[in-house]
Enzyme design. Structure first.
Site, PDB file in Angstrom:
ATOM      1  N   ASN A  25       0.870  -1.242  -0.144  1.00  0.00           N
ATOM      2  CA  ASN A  25      -0.009  -0.073  -0.103  1.00  0.00           C
ATOM      3  C   ASN A  25       0.798   1.070   0.093  1.00  0.00           C
ATOM      4  O   ASN A  25       0.353   2.122  -0.262  1.00  0.00           O
ATOM      5  CB  ASN A  25      -1.001   0.021   1.210  1.00  0.00           C
ATOM      6  N   ARG A  99      -7.907  -0.403  -7.855  1.00  0.00           N
ATOM      7  CA  ARG A  99      -8.601   1.047  -7.568  1.00  0.00           C
ATOM      8  C   ARG A  99      -7.494   1.927  -7.299  1.00  0.00           C
ATOM      9  O   ARG A  99      -7.620   3.060  -7.489  1.00  0.00           O
ATOM     10  CB  ARG A  99      -9.671   0.911  -6.523  1.00  0.00           C
ATOM     11  N   ASP A 123     -16.387  -3.194  -5.521  1.00  0.00           N
ATOM     12  CA  ASP A 123     -15.488  -4.464  -5.592  1.00  0.00           C
ATOM     13  C   ASP A 123     -15.876  -5.347  -4.449  1.00  0.00           C
ATOM     14  O   ASP A 123     -17.231  -5.056  -3.874  1.00  0.00           O
ATOM     15  CB  ASP A 123     -13.841  -4.099  -5.658  1.00  0.00           C
ATOM     16  N   VAL A 333     -15.076   0.373   9.062  1.00  0.00           N
ATOM     17  CA  VAL A 333     -14.170   1.125   7.752  1.00  0.00           C
ATOM     18  C   VAL A 333     -14.762   0.756   6.361  1.00  0.00           C
ATOM     19  O   VAL A 333     -15.202   1.456   5.856  1.00  0.00           O
ATOM     20  CB  VAL A 333     -12.821   0.606   7.924  1.00  0.00           C
TER      21      VAL A 333
HETATM   22  C1  UD1 Z   1      -6.688   2.032   1.536  1.00  0.00           C
HETATM   23  C2  UD1 Z   1      -5.780   0.522   1.336  1.00  0.00           C
HETATM   24  C3  UD1 Z   1      -6.663  -0.514   1.929  1.00  0.00           C
HETATM   25  C4  UD1 Z   1      -7.433  -0.103   3.035  1.00  0.00           C
HETATM   26  C5  UD1 Z   1      -7.794   1.133   3.160  1.00  0.00           C
HETATM   27  C6  UD1 Z   1      -8.211   1.412   4.717  1.00  0.00           C
HETATM   28  C7  UD1 Z   1      -4.502   1.033  -0.435  1.00  0.00           C
HETATM   29  C8  UD1 Z   1      -3.942   0.505  -1.853  1.00  0.00           C
HETATM   30  N1  UD1 Z   1      -5.542   0.327  -0.054  1.00  0.00           N
HETATM   31  O1  UD1 Z   1      -7.906   1.916   0.661  1.00  0.00           O
HETATM   32  O2  UD1 Z   1      -6.039  -1.794   1.840  1.00  0.00           O
HETATM   33  O3  UD1 Z   1      -8.175  -1.352   3.612  1.00  0.00           O
HETATM   34  O4  UD1 Z   1      -6.838   2.010   3.048  1.00  0.00           O
HETATM   35  O5  UD1 Z   1      -7.234   1.280   5.628  1.00  0.00           O
HETATM   36  O6  UD1 Z   1      -3.794   1.810   0.107  1.00  0.00           O
HETATM   37  N2  UD1 Z   1     -14.312   6.661   1.217  1.00  0.00           N
HETATM   38  C9  UD1 Z   1     -15.395   7.432   0.754  1.00  0.00           C
HETATM   39  N3  UD1 Z   1     -15.362   8.508  -0.169  1.00  0.00           N
HETATM   40  C10 UD1 Z   1     -13.859   8.805  -0.462  1.00  0.00           C
HETATM   41  C11 UD1 Z   1     -12.888   7.809   0.026  1.00  0.00           C
HETATM   42  C12 UD1 Z   1     -13.003   6.629   0.996  1.00  0.00           C
HETATM   43  O7  UD1 Z   1     -16.710   7.210   1.351  1.00  0.00           O
HETATM   44  O8  UD1 Z   1     -13.646   9.319  -1.126  1.00  0.00           O
HETATM   45  C13 UD1 Z   1     -14.530   5.632   2.230  1.00  0.00           C
HETATM   46  C14 UD1 Z   1     -14.537   4.057   1.793  1.00  0.00           C
HETATM   47  O9  UD1 Z   1     -15.682   3.723   1.178  1.00  0.00           O
HETATM   48  C15 UD1 Z   1     -14.302   3.474   3.232  1.00  0.00           C
HETATM   49  C16 UD1 Z   1     -13.400   4.352   4.054  1.00  0.00           C
HETATM   50  O10 UD1 Z   1     -13.729   5.709   3.360  1.00  0.00           O
HETATM   51  O11 UD1 Z   1     -15.588   3.215   3.719  1.00  0.00           O
HETATM   52  C17 UD1 Z   1     -11.837   4.288   4.089  1.00  0.00           C
HETATM   53  O12 UD1 Z   1     -11.223   4.357   2.733  1.00  0.00           O
HETATM   54  P1  UD1 Z   1     -10.163   4.766   2.684  1.00  0.00           P
HETATM   55  O13 UD1 Z   1      -9.144   4.975   3.828  1.00  0.00           O
HETATM   56  O14 UD1 Z   1      -9.950   5.811   1.387  1.00  0.00           O
HETATM   57  O15 UD1 Z   1      -9.294   3.343   1.828  1.00  0.00           O
HETATM   58  P2  UD1 Z   1      -8.562   3.165   0.536  1.00  0.00           P
HETATM   59  O16 UD1 Z   1      -7.560   4.310   0.489  1.00  0.00           O
HETATM   60  O17 UD1 Z   1      -9.606   2.898  -0.605  1.00  0.00           O
END
Ligand code: UD1
Length: 424
Positions: A25, A99, A123, A333
Site C-alpha cells: 500500500n 482501484r 469491488d 471501515v
Molecule cells: C486503503 C488501502 C486498503 C485499506 C484502506 C483502509 C491501499 C491501496 N489500500 O484503501 O488496503 O483497507 O486504505 O485502511 O492503500 N471513502 C469514501 N469516499 C472517498 C474515499 C473513501 O466514502 O472518497 C470511504 C471508503 O468507502 C471506506 C473508508 O472511506 O469506507 C476508508 O477508505 P480509504 O481509507 O479511502 O481506503 P483506500 O484508500 O481505498
C-alpha cells in the site's frame, strides 16, 4: 493475469524465520508520486507482486519507464524514469483491475494540470466512492467532469487550500498530499489519515524537496514548492504481511522470527494477539512470536490508524475461529467486507453476521473444504484458517493473493507450513 490456486494442509508447529517485504500500500503510492517530476527515481524494498506490475502498467501508459534490477550490493530496486512528455490518462482496463491506480490523479494534475482517470467501480468490499478525493482536489482548484465513465480533471493552477476530510481516507489524503506538493502556497488537510504508509509517502515527498509537515498526525500541512527532484527511497515494511505470519503462528502454533518489521506500526494488533495468548516480542529490526496454548477469545473492532486496520480483520476472524470461546468482531471501515465469512463457514467455522458485527464461536478444529480467495486479505485469511483444518484445503482465485503477497507459499514453506501455489 495468471490464474492460480493455493493448496494448504494442516501444519505446525511452525518454526524458523521469514523476511517481510516492503508495504504494497505504500509502494503503489510512491510509484504514483514519481509522476510529479522528471528524472530517475529508485525505490528499494518494492514487493514483487501483481499490483506493483499493474501500477507499473499504469505508469507506462502515462509514458514512464519501469525497470527492476539489483545494485552492486545485491539489493533489489525498482527504477521509475519520467521524461518531459506525459500522457495524463489512466485507462479503464487498468483502473478496473486496481482501484489504487486512482492515486495518479493528484500527481498528474500537479505535473501537467490534467488527468483522465476511469471512474473506479465497486469491488468485493462493496462500493468504494472517491468523492473525498474529488472534493479535496476541487478545493485546490481542480475542475471535474464525468463523461462515459471517465473523470476528466483539469486545473489552470493548483492553489493551496484548507481541506477538512469527512473521514480520514487513506487514498484521499495521499492524492491531496501529492497534488499539494507542487501547488501555489499552503494546503492544510485536517482529519487526515494517519497510517504508516502516509508517513512513508510524506518522507518520499520531502526527500524529493517537498515540504510536508505533520504526516502521521490528523493535520498535515503541505507548503507547495516550485520543483521537485527524483530521489532514492526504501519502502516501509508491510505491516499487513507481518499480521499474516503472526496469524499463521496463532493457528498452527510454534515459534517464528520476522525480519524487517516495525513493531511500532503494529501496537494494537500485538496487544490484541497478546490477549489471545500469543507471545510476541520485538527483536533487532524484527519481531518474535510464539504460541503454545489454545487461543483465548477477544473482542476486536476496526478503525482508521492507529486503530486496528480493516485489512487485519479477516486474519483475526480466521484466528478467532479457533479460540476457546466466543469473540465479537466489528467492521467499522468498509461496510460490505464480510464475504469471506461464508468461506470460513464452509470450513466449519461458527460465525454469525449481525449487521457490521460478527459473533465468532471458536472451534477446536476446522475441516478442509474448497473455498475462494475473495480479495487479497480474505485469501490470506483462508490460507491461515486452512493451516489448522483437517485435510487439504483448495483455495481458488489465488490470483487475489498474488496481487498483494510476495511469494506467500514460499515464505510459508520456509517456516514449515504446508502451502503450495499452482498456476491453473
Ligand atoms: C486503503 C488501502 C486498503 C485499506 C484502506 C483502509 C491501499 C491501496 N489500500 O484503501 O488496503 O483497507 O486504505 O485502511 O492503500 N471513502 C469514501 N469516499 C472517498 C474515499 C473513501 O466514502 O472518497 C470511504 C471508503 O468507502 C471506506 C473508508 O472511506 O469506507 C476508508 O477508505 P480509504 O481509507 O479511502 O481506503 P483506500 O484508500 O481505498
Amino acid at each position: 493475469m495468471i490464474v492460480s490456486r493455493y493448496v494448504v494442509r494442516r501444519s505446525g508447529p511452525l518454526q524458523g524465520g521469514v523476511t517481510i517485504s516492503g508495504a504494497k500500500n505504500s509502494a503503489l503510492k510512491l510509484m504514483a508520486a514519481t509522476v510529479l517530476t522528471e528524472g530517475r527515481h529508485r525505490l528499494r524494498n518494492v514487493p514483487e507482486i501483481v499490483d506493483v506490475d499493474l501500477m507499473g502498467g499504469v505508469l507506462e501508459a502515462i509514458g514512464l519507464n519501469i525497470e527492476r534490477g539489483h545494485d552492486d550490493t545485491g539489493v533489489a530496486y525498482l527504477d521509475v524514469t519520467r521524461g518531459p512528455e506525459v500522457t495524463p490518462v489512466a485507462p479503464y482496463e487498468l483502473v478496473e483491475k486496481m482501484r489504487a491506480s486512482t492515486a495518479v490523479m493528484g500527481p498528474l494534475l500537479a505535473a501537467v494540470g490534467e488527468a483522465r482517470v476511469a471512474m473506479p467501480g465497486g469491488d468485493d468490499f462493496g462500493t468504494r466512492p472517491i468523492d473525498m478525493h474529488l472534493q479535496g482536489l476541487e478545493a485546490l482548484g481542480v475542475h471535474f467532469e464525468l463523461s462515459h465513465g471517465i473523470i476528466n480533471a483539469h486545473t489552470d493552477a493548483l492553489v493551496g487550500a484548507e481541506v477538512v476530510l469527512d473521514y480520514p481516507s487513506v487514498g484521499a489524503t495521499e492524492n491531496l498530499m501529492m497534488a499539494a506538493a507542487l501547488a501555489d502556497g499552503r494546503t492544510v488537510v485536517s482529519n487526515a489519515a494517519r497510517e504508516p504508509e502516509i508517513a512513508d509517502l510524506a518522507a518520499f515527498l520531502n526527500r524529493m524537496g517537498g515540504q510536508v509537515i505533520g504526516a502521521g498526525s490528523p493535520t498535515i500541512e503541505i507548503e507547495g514548492v516550485q520543483q521537485l527532484r527524483a530521489v532514492e527511497h526504501t519502502v516501509v515494511p508491510d505491516r499487513l504481511e507481518v499480521a499474516t505470519y503472526l496469524a499463521a503462528v496463532g493457528v498452527a502454533g510454534g515459534e517464528v522470527t520476522m525480519h524487517n518489521t516495525r513493531v511500532d506500526h503494529l501496537e494494537l494488533l500485538v496487544e490484541k494477539m497478546g490477549a489471545m495468548g500469543l507471545r510476541i516480542s520485538p527483536q533487532d529490526e524484527g519481531m518474535w512470536v510464539m504460541r503454545t496454548d489454545r487461543l483465548r477469545p477477544v473482542n476486536v473492532a476496526t478503525l482508521p490508524y492507529p486503530g486496528l486496520a480493516t485489512d487485519f480483520l479477516p486474519l483475526l476472524v480466521a484466528l478467532l475461529s479457533y479460540a476457546d470461546g466466543t469473540s465479537y468482531a466489528t467492521e467499522n471501515v468498509f461496510a460490505g467486507r464480510f464475504g469471506y465469512v461464508g468461506e470460513l463457514t464452509r470450513m466449519g467455522a461458527k460465525i454469525r453476521i449481525e449487521d457490521h458485527h460478527l459473533v465468532i464461536d471458536g472451534q477446536p478444529r476446522l475441516s478442509a473444504a474448497p473455498v475462494r480467495a475473495l480479495d487479497i486479505r480474505a485469501g490470506a485469511a483462508m490460507v491461515v484458517a486452512a493451516l489448522g483444518a483437517d485435510g487439504e484445503t483448495v483455495i481458488a482465485d489465488g490470483e487475489h493473493i498474488d496481487r498483494g503477497y510476495e511469494d506467500l507459499a514460499g515464505k510459508m514453506q520456509g517456516i514449515g507450513a504446508d502451502v503450495t501455489r499452482y498456476e491453473d
